[in-house]
Design an enzyme around this catalytic site. Structure first.
Site, PDB file in Angstrom:
ATOM      1  N   ASN A 294       0.802  -1.232   0.000  1.00 27.33           N
ATOM      2  CA  ASN A 294       0.000   0.000   0.000  1.00 27.33           C
ATOM      3  C   ASN A 294       0.835   1.281   0.000  1.00 27.33           C
ATOM      4  O   ASN A 294       0.330   2.334  -0.373  1.00 27.33           O
ATOM      5  CB  ASN A 294      -0.944  -0.039   1.215  1.00 27.33           C
TER       6      ASN A 294
ATOM      7  N   TYR B 298       2.940   9.657 -11.452  1.00 28.88           N
ATOM      8  CA  TYR B 298       2.018   9.031 -10.486  1.00 28.88           C
ATOM      9  C   TYR B 298       1.049   8.075 -11.197  1.00 28.88           C
ATOM     10  O   TYR B 298       1.047   6.874 -10.900  1.00 28.88           O
ATOM     11  CB  TYR B 298       1.280  10.083  -9.641  1.00 28.88           C
TER      12      TYR B 298
ATOM     13  N   LYS C  63       0.915   3.783 -11.272  1.00 27.21           N
ATOM     14  CA  LYS C  63      -0.253   2.964 -10.933  1.00 27.21           C
ATOM     15  C   LYS C  63      -0.657   2.062 -12.109  1.00 27.21           C
ATOM     16  O   LYS C  63      -1.214   0.985 -11.901  1.00 27.21           O
ATOM     17  CB  LYS C  63      -1.412   3.851 -10.466  1.00 27.21           C
TER      18      LYS C  63
HETATM   19  P1  NAD Z   1      -0.478   8.697   3.085  1.00 35.10           P
HETATM   20  O1  NAD Z   1       0.514   9.697   2.606  1.00 35.10           O
HETATM   21  O2  NAD Z   1      -1.431   9.089   4.166  1.00 35.10           O
HETATM   22  O3  NAD Z   1       0.287   7.353   3.540  1.00 35.10           O
HETATM   23  C1  NAD Z   1       1.335   6.822   2.785  1.00 35.10           C
HETATM   24  C2  NAD Z   1       1.994   5.677   3.501  1.00 35.10           C
HETATM   25  O4  NAD Z   1       3.086   5.247   2.684  1.00 35.10           O
HETATM   26  C3  NAD Z   1       2.567   6.071   4.857  1.00 35.10           C
HETATM   27  O5  NAD Z   1       2.348   5.028   5.789  1.00 35.10           O
HETATM   28  C4  NAD Z   1       4.074   6.218   4.592  1.00 35.10           C
HETATM   29  O6  NAD Z   1       4.877   5.834   5.695  1.00 35.10           O
HETATM   30  C5  NAD Z   1       4.283   5.246   3.426  1.00 35.10           C
HETATM   31  N1  NAD Z   1       5.420   5.685   2.632  1.00 35.10           N
HETATM   32  C6  NAD Z   1       5.518   6.829   1.897  1.00 35.10           C
HETATM   33  N2  NAD Z   1       6.773   6.902   1.355  1.00 35.10           N
HETATM   34  C7  NAD Z   1       7.443   5.797   1.757  1.00 35.10           C
HETATM   35  C8  NAD Z   1       8.766   5.321   1.554  1.00 35.10           C
HETATM   36  N3  NAD Z   1       9.663   5.990   0.823  1.00 35.10           N
HETATM   37  N4  NAD Z   1       9.113   4.134   2.116  1.00 35.10           N
HETATM   38  C9  NAD Z   1       8.232   3.447   2.860  1.00 35.10           C
HETATM   39  N5  NAD Z   1       6.978   3.843   3.105  1.00 35.10           N
HETATM   40  C10 NAD Z   1       6.597   5.015   2.565  1.00 35.10           C
HETATM   41  O7  NAD Z   1      -1.247   8.229   1.781  1.00 35.10           O
HETATM   42  P2  NAD Z   1      -2.650   7.502   1.521  1.00 35.10           P
HETATM   43  O8  NAD Z   1      -3.557   8.513   0.954  1.00 35.10           O
HETATM   44  O9  NAD Z   1      -3.072   6.702   2.689  1.00 35.10           O
HETATM   45  O10 NAD Z   1      -2.210   6.527   0.315  1.00 35.10           O
HETATM   46  C11 NAD Z   1      -1.965   5.147   0.468  1.00 35.10           C
HETATM   47  C12 NAD Z   1      -1.976   4.518  -0.919  1.00 35.10           C
HETATM   48  O11 NAD Z   1      -3.223   4.793  -1.549  1.00 35.10           O
HETATM   49  C13 NAD Z   1      -0.903   5.048  -1.868  1.00 35.10           C
HETATM   50  O12 NAD Z   1      -0.390   3.977  -2.636  1.00 35.10           O
HETATM   51  C14 NAD Z   1      -1.673   6.025  -2.751  1.00 35.10           C
HETATM   52  O13 NAD Z   1      -1.070   6.171  -4.013  1.00 35.10           O
HETATM   53  C15 NAD Z   1      -3.014   5.329  -2.841  1.00 35.10           C
HETATM   54  N6  NAD Z   1      -4.151   6.180  -3.191  1.00 35.10           N
HETATM   55  C16 NAD Z   1      -4.578   7.174  -2.370  1.00 35.10           C
HETATM   56  C17 NAD Z   1      -5.680   7.955  -2.736  1.00 35.10           C
HETATM   57  C18 NAD Z   1      -6.217   9.067  -1.846  1.00 35.10           C
HETATM   58  O14 NAD Z   1      -7.119   9.815  -2.281  1.00 35.10           O
HETATM   59  N7  NAD Z   1      -5.742   9.238  -0.636  1.00 35.10           N
HETATM   60  C19 NAD Z   1      -6.329   7.717  -3.945  1.00 35.10           C
HETATM   61  C20 NAD Z   1      -5.868   6.689  -4.772  1.00 35.10           C
HETATM   62  C21 NAD Z   1      -4.781   5.922  -4.370  1.00 35.10           C
END
Ligand code: NAD
Length: 246
Positions: free
Chosen positions: A90, A154, A158
């Protein structure tokens, strides 16, 4: 639904990942969460334990782009629990940078965190998942179908996640390993919560179901795909976006 299972969740310290961790714990799994820093890992574990002292949760901060670093942690987890059943890939970072402003550094950072980490964690997990007939679930995005109008790497990352999901589903099916992805729409993580009302309200109007998604909406899909209810589902990219695919 996950009693006796052992799950590893990358990016499990906040947002969507933390909701997946919580959901898996509530359903009886032992969960090992990964984060980018020791401090945030410790904080997430403390928060979860304060909520429920019975939760079986621990965590690490391996370098997800180093096979050696990831392998060492998987070995420790297997030694502690005896098996690994679920890998949730994730962790991810977003990008909105215009193509002309893109640096090689940002390109590499997005590719490393969003693609290489999924490849490495999956590769390291396979021998364990072969034993447990386990599952891999990847976090994709609604932008993995049509792209987005800035931050090209980005959506590109994906698309790669979808490609790995579909390909590994075929490659690993003969070993009893299922591989799926969840493609979230706009989800109310800290970043979205901080946006002003004037920005959020027009955004909500573009979502057919009429609201922004919650991290729990995504965690529910992660639970379903990890469970035996999804035993004949592999190679799927499940949109969880209120029909807001653009
Ligand atoms: P967030 O920024 O709240 O959390 C990201 C997580 O990834 C954190 O736990 C962080 O520690 C970890 N992370 C980031 N960089 C890292 C690194 N270099 N090494 C190890 N861990 C790392 O983001 P989120 O919104 O919870 O997103 C989680 C996933 O969902 C991601 O893959 C994101 O692309 C995807 N996503 C999010 C959304 C949204 O609207 N929030 C939409 C589509 C997809």
């Amino acid at each position: 639904m996950l009693e006796g299972k052992v799950a590893i969740v990358t990016g499990g310290t906040r947002g969507i990942g933390l909701a997946i961790v919580k959901k898996y714990l509530q359903e009886g799994a032992c969960v090992v969460l990964f984060g980018s820093k020791e401090e945030t890992v410790t904080k997430a574990i403390e928060t979860l334990k304060n909520e429920n002292g019975e939760y079986k949760v621990s965590g690490y901060a391996p370098d997800l782009t180093s096979e050696e670093s990831v392998r060492e942690i998987f070995e420790r987890v297997e030694k502690q629990f005896g098996h690994i059943d679920i890998l949730a890939n994730n962790a991810g970072i977003s990008s909105k940078t215009h193509i002309l402003a893109y640096t090689e550094e940002e390109y590499e950072n997005v590719v490393n965190v969003n693609i290489k980490s999924v490849f490495i964690c999956s590769k390291v997990a396979v021998p364990y998942l072969k034993e447990s007939k386990g599952v891999i679930i990847n976090t994709s995005s609604m932008v993995s179908t049509y792209g987005q109008s800035s931050g090209v790497m980005y959506p590109a990352s994906k698309f790669a996640v979808n490609g790995m999901t579909k390909s590994l589903a075929r490659e690993l099916a003969p070993f009893g390993i299922r591989v799926n992805a969840v493609a979230p729409g706009i989800i109310e993580t800290d970043m979205v919560k901080q946006l002003p009302k004037e920005m959020i309200e027009p955004l909500i109007k573009t979502i057919p179901i009429g609201r922004i998604g919650t991290p729990e909406d995504i965690a529910n899909a992660y639970l379903f795909l990890a469970s035996d209810l999804a035993s004949y589902i592999t190679g799927a990219i499940l949109p969880v976006d209120g029909a807001s695919r653009s």
